[in-house]
Design a protein around this motif. Sequence first.
Motif, PDB file in Angstrom:
ATOM      1  N   THR A  66      58.126  42.711  41.348  1.00 53.75           N
ATOM      2  CA  THR A  66      58.588  44.068  41.641  1.00 53.75           C
ATOM      3  C   THR A  66      57.654  45.082  40.988  1.00 53.75           C
ATOM      4  O   THR A  66      56.858  44.737  40.104  1.00 53.75           O
ATOM      5  CB  THR A  66      60.008  44.321  41.097  1.00 53.75           C
ATOM      6  OG1 THR A  66      59.986  44.372  39.661  1.00 53.75           O
ATOM      7  CG2 THR A  66      60.977  43.235  41.554  1.00 53.75           C
ATOM      8  N   ASP A  67      57.777  46.335  41.419  1.00 50.25           N
ATOM      9  CA  ASP A  67      57.060  47.405  40.732  1.00 50.25           C
ATOM     10  C   ASP A  67      57.887  47.888  39.546  1.00 50.25           C
ATOM     11  O   ASP A  67      58.944  47.313  39.234  1.00 50.25           O
ATOM     12  CB  ASP A  67      56.711  48.545  41.695  1.00 50.25           C
ATOM     13  CG  ASP A  67      57.939  49.239  42.288  1.00 50.25           C
ATOM     14  OD1 ASP A  67      59.055  49.088  41.754  1.00 50.25           O
ATOM     15  OD2 ASP A  67      57.770  49.954  43.294  1.00 50.25           O
ATOM     16  N   ALA A  68      57.417  48.946  38.882  1.00 48.25           N
ATOM     17  CA  ALA A  68      58.088  49.411  37.667  1.00 48.25           C
ATOM     18  C   ALA A  68      59.482  49.952  37.938  1.00 48.25           C
ATOM     19  O   ALA A  68      60.314  50.022  37.026  1.00 48.25           O
ATOM     20  CB  ALA A  68      57.238  50.487  36.989  1.00 48.25           C
ATOM     21  N   GLY A  69      59.755  50.318  39.189  1.00 46.73           N
ATOM     22  CA  GLY A  69      61.085  50.805  39.537  1.00 46.73           C
ATOM     23  C   GLY A  69      62.016  49.706  40.014  1.00 46.73           C
ATOM     24  O   GLY A  69      63.153  49.982  40.396  1.00 46.73           O
ATOM     25  N   GLY A  70      61.548  48.448  39.994  1.00 54.66           N
ATOM     26  CA  GLY A  70      62.374  47.335  40.430  1.00 54.66           C
ATOM     27  C   GLY A  70      62.353  47.102  41.928  1.00 54.66           C
ATOM     28  O   GLY A  70      63.115  46.282  42.444  1.00 54.66           O
ATOM     29  N   ARG A  71      61.462  47.781  42.648  1.00 55.97           N
ATOM     30  CA  ARG A  71      61.364  47.625  44.102  1.00 55.97           C
ATOM     31  C   ARG A  71      60.473  46.431  44.427  1.00 55.97           C
ATOM     32  O   ARG A  71      59.380  46.301  43.872  1.00 55.97           O
ATOM     33  CB  ARG A  71      60.761  48.898  44.710  1.00 55.97           C
ATOM     34  CG  ARG A  71      60.744  48.937  46.230  1.00 55.97           C
ATOM     35  CD  ARG A  71      60.127  50.255  46.698  1.00 55.97           C
ATOM     36  NE  ARG A  71      58.722  50.315  46.359  1.00 55.97           N
ATOM     37  CZ  ARG A  71      57.736  50.031  47.201  1.00 55.97           C
ATOM     38  NH1 ARG A  71      58.013  49.674  48.442  1.00 55.97           N
ATOM     39  NH2 ARG A  71      56.472  50.116  46.831  1.00 55.97           N
ATOM     40  N   PRO A  72      60.908  45.537  45.327  1.00 55.15           N
ATOM     41  CA  PRO A  72      60.075  44.375  45.666  1.00 55.15           C
ATOM     42  C   PRO A  72      58.723  44.799  46.233  1.00 55.15           C
ATOM     43  O   PRO A  72      58.640  45.730  47.038  1.00 55.15           O
ATOM     44  CB  PRO A  72      60.907  43.639  46.729  1.00 55.15           C
ATOM     45  CG  PRO A  72      62.308  44.092  46.491  1.00 55.15           C
ATOM     46  CD  PRO A  72      62.204  45.516  46.030  1.00 55.15           C
ATOM     47  N   VAL A  73      57.668  44.136  45.794  1.00 51.86           N
ATOM     48  CA  VAL A  73      56.317  44.425  46.280  1.00 51.86           C
ATOM     49  C   VAL A  73      55.621  43.121  46.618  1.00 51.86           C
ATOM     50  O   VAL A  73      56.112  42.030  46.312  1.00 51.86           O
ATOM     51  CB  VAL A  73      55.486  45.200  45.227  1.00 51.86           C
ATOM     52  CG1 VAL A  73      56.080  46.578  44.976  1.00 51.86           C
ATOM     53  CG2 VAL A  73      55.374  44.410  43.920  1.00 51.86           C
TER      54      VAL A  73
END
Length: 213
Positions: A66-73
Amino acid sequence: MNDKEVIASRVARELKDGDRVNLGIGLPTLVARYLSPSLHVFFHSENGIMGMSPLPGEGFEDINLTDAGGRPVGALPGACAFDSAFSFGMIRGGHLDVTVLGGLEVDELGQLANWMVPGSMIPGMGGAMDLVTGARRVIVAMTHRSKTGSKIVRRCSLPITSVRRVDLVVTELAVIRPTEEGLVLEEVMPGISVREVVDATDAGLILAPGLVP
């Protein structure tokens, strides 16, 4: 395109081949969608990844990526992961070419406020202070106005993120470059007049020579 897509696509034009680029939480993450296929840019997230990419599609989510905001990447071939201490060493050591961050306010000094609204519950500043201070170039991607008024102001009323002057502000209305002399209006977006930008801005603007949409 909606306003956020207009902003993200314009910011993407600022990136160069080989750049190491941090994308902040929210609107800045959209920038990766509009990158020219001919460019090889290495996207960084402060939780510890270099070589981040958008997901190739639904069903590719991984809770461990995930990115720093917790969004899957996603991750490009050759991407690497590391701990937070190493990641912030990269930021503080000046090893990022560009950071793209959202904003709550930018003022005539070019100072950015983007991490808190007094009285609101927040988890903390995160990497904002380090990124604004340590990245070689700071681009603010934000809407021109909030529900309460202009976000480009004479002086920030919210707590500033860093005393450093940011390098560029991109909104759905305009591209503005903070300088020692003040805020220079360099571009207006298609379909937008200079008068509309001036009327939507609380801060004073210096019109760049030969300014055209």
